[in-house]
Motif scaffolding. Structure first.
Motif, PDB file in Angstrom:
ATOM      1  N   GLN A 292       0.085   2.722 -19.841  1.00  0.00           N
ATOM      2  CA  GLN A 292       0.077   1.258 -19.926  1.00  0.00           C
ATOM      3  C   GLN A 292       0.942   0.773 -21.095  1.00  0.00           C
ATOM      4  OE1 GLN A 292      -1.705  -0.692 -17.459  1.00  0.00           O
ATOM      5  NE2 GLN A 292      -0.140  -2.060 -18.288  1.00  0.00           N
TER       6      GLN A 292
ATOM      7  N   ILE B 220       4.538   1.066 -19.919  1.00  0.00           N
ATOM      8  CA  ILE B 220       4.824   0.073 -18.865  1.00  0.00           C
ATOM      9  C   ILE B 220       4.963  -1.324 -19.507  1.00  0.00           C
ATOM     10  CG2 ILE B 220       3.827  -1.153 -16.872  1.00  0.00           C
ATOM     11  CD1 ILE B 220       4.692   1.538 -15.925  1.00  0.00           C
ATOM     12  N   ASP B 221       4.061  -1.651 -20.445  1.00  0.00           N
ATOM     13  CA  ASP B 221       4.127  -2.956 -21.123  1.00  0.00           C
ATOM     14  C   ASP B 221       5.422  -3.090 -21.907  1.00  0.00           C
ATOM     15  OD1 ASP B 221       1.681  -3.559 -20.105  1.00  0.00           O
ATOM     16  OD2 ASP B 221       0.552  -3.180 -21.948  1.00  0.00           O
TER      17      ASP B 221
ATOM     18  N   LYS C  70       8.244  -3.795 -19.597  1.00  0.00           N
ATOM     19  CA  LYS C  70       8.215  -5.201 -19.139  1.00  0.00           C
ATOM     20  C   LYS C  70       8.677  -6.160 -20.233  1.00  0.00           C
ATOM     21  CE  LYS C  70       4.735  -4.980 -15.536  1.00  0.00           C
ATOM     22  NZ  LYS C  70       3.307  -5.247 -15.250  1.00  0.00           N
TER      23      LYS C  70
ATOM     24  N   ASP D   1      12.841  -4.554 -21.082  1.00  0.00           N
ATOM     25  CA  ASP D   1      13.882  -4.245 -20.111  1.00  0.00           C
ATOM     26  C   ASP D   1      14.539  -5.448 -19.451  1.00  0.00           C
ATOM     27  OD1 ASP D   1      15.234  -1.826 -19.593  1.00  0.00           O
ATOM     28  OD2 ASP D   1      14.706  -2.042 -17.483  1.00  0.00           O
ATOM     29  N   PRO D   2      13.905  -6.606 -19.427  1.00  0.00           N
ATOM     30  CA  PRO D   2      14.655  -7.751 -18.901  1.00  0.00           C
ATOM     31  C   PRO D   2      15.991  -7.947 -19.633  1.00  0.00           C
ATOM     32  CG  PRO D   2      12.343  -8.305 -19.037  1.00  0.00           C
ATOM     33  CD  PRO D   2      12.504  -6.939 -19.685  1.00  0.00           C
TER      34      PRO D   2
ATOM     35  N   ILE E   2      10.705   0.332 -11.484  1.00  0.00           N
ATOM     36  CA  ILE E   2       9.533   0.607 -12.331  1.00  0.00           C
ATOM     37  C   ILE E   2       8.410   1.050 -11.401  1.00  0.00           C
ATOM     38  CG2 ILE E   2       7.938  -0.331 -14.059  1.00  0.00           C
ATOM     39  CD1 ILE E   2      10.093  -2.477 -14.640  1.00  0.00           C
TER      40      ILE E   2
ATOM     41  N   GLU F  58       5.111   1.239 -11.618  1.00  0.00           N
ATOM     42  CA  GLU F  58       3.877   0.885 -12.313  1.00  0.00           C
ATOM     43  C   GLU F  58       2.594   1.365 -11.628  1.00  0.00           C
ATOM     44  OE1 GLU F  58       3.497  -3.277 -13.187  1.00  0.00           O
ATOM     45  OE2 GLU F  58       1.582  -3.010 -14.204  1.00  0.00           O
TER      46      GLU F  58
END
Lengths: 98, 483
Positions: free
Chosen positions: B25, B28-29, B32, B35-36, B44, B46
């Motif tokens: 997590q 993944i956070d 997010k 990576d934009p 991804i 997830e």
């Protein structure tokens, strides 16, 4: 080595690439420069040198001609195709009508 | 947590300081969040990652965990992943979901590692800047106006920015080492044949090799242990025992003979990069290594040799993308030739088309001897240079690249200029040797890399030297500020 637009069109057809007419001059220029760059190779006499197609420590193996993977994967493979029917890949008509 | 090394994370999990689900997590956070702007992931993973992490936690609770069970990683989007898109950075494969896993993916899964996602890359691994990707360029976490290097630029940026503790990459002419250098991480290109190519989308089959990318040499060793090994499904896989690459990391390097190839320190090399590499060699000398000057006389011919052989193999490998069996197909083809030609023109980007054209020309009737055969002969001379050097020294030391990361857009319209960025890395692929890039300093606030080249199957030696160097330096611990 200067490539002409005709050369580029011919190479593009061999590679089955439909290069847009407008882009041909740029490709001709790029490719000519790359060919110019590689002419340096001619500075070395290699008549007595054996070519090396693979890195030297590799021995290409052979094995018995036996199926190693299940052969029931046809539908999975065809599911990836842009067009398939009756267990076959579908392409435009190849044999012309009389 | 995202700053920890792979080695530290295995400890956290083993000590139950955190669960794999929490760890997954965190990453993944982080993806997010960052990576934009960085754009290092194409996909991804997830939901499946969190599911796999929960399973890993159950295994651990049941006492069935392996050392890397539950540790996240990312795969370059060139490795086929069953059920997850494998695009290879191309519009041609934008809709491609492989029906099987690459051997490397299977091995990482078997070790219990969690797949966070698939990383961005130059299209079909053809590029040195990540600018040829159909999914847009990746930004360098150290300076977002700069490229991360390529072709494994997404993997390098993701590790550098702490979006994954480790990633896989592939290296055909420097595609692991150059982005590792540009992003300040450690990356190893193994001996040709050490890591299976099965399920790795082919670019130039006699040069392509997968390998690990992470922050430290120790982490790279850990991941190489997972990735390496004989694979019956790859006809050029090496049937040789794989040592535990972590076992020799702490060996002394006293008496080690390091060769400095004089041809790698000539015009074109940024003087500050040169100074940093000399400083790195002095640090190794302090650890007891001996420095010797050596010569690789055919060095200047490696780029032109590579830019015949790689495109020739590429044009042959990429003939499979025909719009018939998988991948992109053009709209309303009027006949079979039209289907092939428009599907390939619309599906491939400019650099890929350039290389297909060059390769097609070099292999065509009347030109084969002048280009392809000639290049394969020079390849032997380049190989013999290395073998000659290895009779005098154990390893070679050089910069990984002539300069630090360049600006996005700076070289994209000049193929030759772009190709010359790889001059210190491509000879290694032509000879099938292992080589590692290790963070060795900063120039203009951008990281630079030191390259160590070994003889065939000497990965453990390279990792040993890199690890010893990382015990007395902290370049590999630096992290980009704004991320």
């Amino acid at each position: 080595m200067e490539l002409t637009a005709t050369d580029v069109s011919k190479i593009a057809y061999l590679a089955r690439l439909a290069i847009q007419e407008d882009n041909i001059p740029q490709y001709a220029d790029n490719l000519s420069k790359i060919l110019e760059f590689v002419t340096q190779l001619n500075s070395v006499d290699t008549d007595a040198v054996e070519p090396m197609f693979h890195s030297g420590h590799i021995e290409l193996r052979q094995r018995a001609d036996e199926a190693k993977q299940p052969s029931n994967s046809r539908d999975k493979i065809l599911a990836l195709a842009p067009d398939a029917a009756a267990g076959l890949f579908v392409v435009p008509q190849v044999i012309e009508d009389k | 947590m995202h700053n920890k090394t792979l080695t530290e994370l295995t400890q956290c999990l083993a000590n139950k300081d955190c669960s794999s689900e929490e760890l997954t997590q965190v990453f993944i956070d982080r993806i997010k969040l960052l990576d934009p702007s960085l754009n290092s992931f194409i996909t991804i993973n997830e939901e499946q990652a969190l599911l796999a992490a929960r399973e890993a936690d159950q295994l651990r609770a049941a006492g069935k965990a392996k050392p890397l069970t539950g540790v996240p990683l990312a795969h370059k989007d060139i490795f086929c992943t069953k059920g997850i898109k494998t695009s290879c950075g191309s519009k041609m494969l934008d809709n491609f979901i492989a029906p099987y896993n690459a051997t490397v993916v299977n091995k990482c899964n078997a070790a219990g590692m969690i797949l966070l996602g698939k990383t961005n890359m130059d299209e079909f691994a053809m590029g040195s800047s990540n600018e040829t990707s159909y999914y847009g360029y990746v930004r360098n976490p150290w300076d977002q106006a700069c490229v991360p290097g390529g072709s494994s630029g997404g993997s390098a940026a993701a590790v550098a920015a702490g979006m994954t503790p480790a990633a896989t990459g592939t290296d055909t002419g420097g595609s692991i080492r150059q982005p590792a250098a540009f992003c300040g991480i450690t990356g190893l290109k193994p001996t040709y044949g050490r890591v299976s190519r099965y399920g790795m989308v082919a670019f130039a089959s006699s040069l392509d090799q997968g390998g690990p990318m992470a922050r430290t040499a120790e982490d790279v060793a850990l991941l190489l242990n997972v990735m390496a090994g004989f694979d019956e499904q790859d006809s050029t896989s090496l049937d040789a025992p794989v040592p535990d690459h972590t076992a020799t990391l702490n060996d002394s390097i006293a008496g080690l003979r390091i060769g400095i190839p004089q041809e790698y320190f000539r015009e074109g090399l940024n003087p500050e990069v040169e100074a940093a590499i000399i400083k790195a060699s002095q640090a190794l000398e302090k650890l007891g290594a001996e420095i010797h000057e050596v010569s690789l006389p055919h060095t200047h011919l490696s780029a032109p040799t590579y830019y015949i052989i790689a495109p020739a193999e590429c044009s042959s490998n990429l003939a499979r993308f025909d719009g018939v069996r998988y991948g992109y197909r053009c709209d309303a083809p009027k006949d079979l030739d039209d289907l092939y030609m428009r599907s390939r023109d619309e599906g491939f980007g400019d650099e890929v088309k350039r290389r297909i054209l060059i390769g097609t020309y070099a292999l065509s009737a009347g030109y084969y001897d002048a280009y392809y055969l000639k290049a394969q002969k020079i390849r032997r001379l380049i190989n013999d240079d290395f073998q000659q050097a290895f009779t005098k020294v154990d390893v070679l030391l050089s910069p990984t690249t002539p300069e630090p990361a360049f600006k996005i857009g700076e070289k994209v319209n000049d193929p030759i200029k772009m190709y010359l960025n790889d001059i210190y890395t491509i000879a290694v692929n032509l000879a099938g040797l292992p080589a590692i890039s290790v963070p060795a300093g900063f120039v203009n606030d951008l990281p630079i890399g030191m390259q160590l080249i070994g003889n065939h199957l000497q990965e453990a030696k390279l990792l040993n030297i890199a690890h010893q160097y990382q015990q007395v330096t902290d370049w590999h611990q630096r992290q980009p500020e704004e991320v």
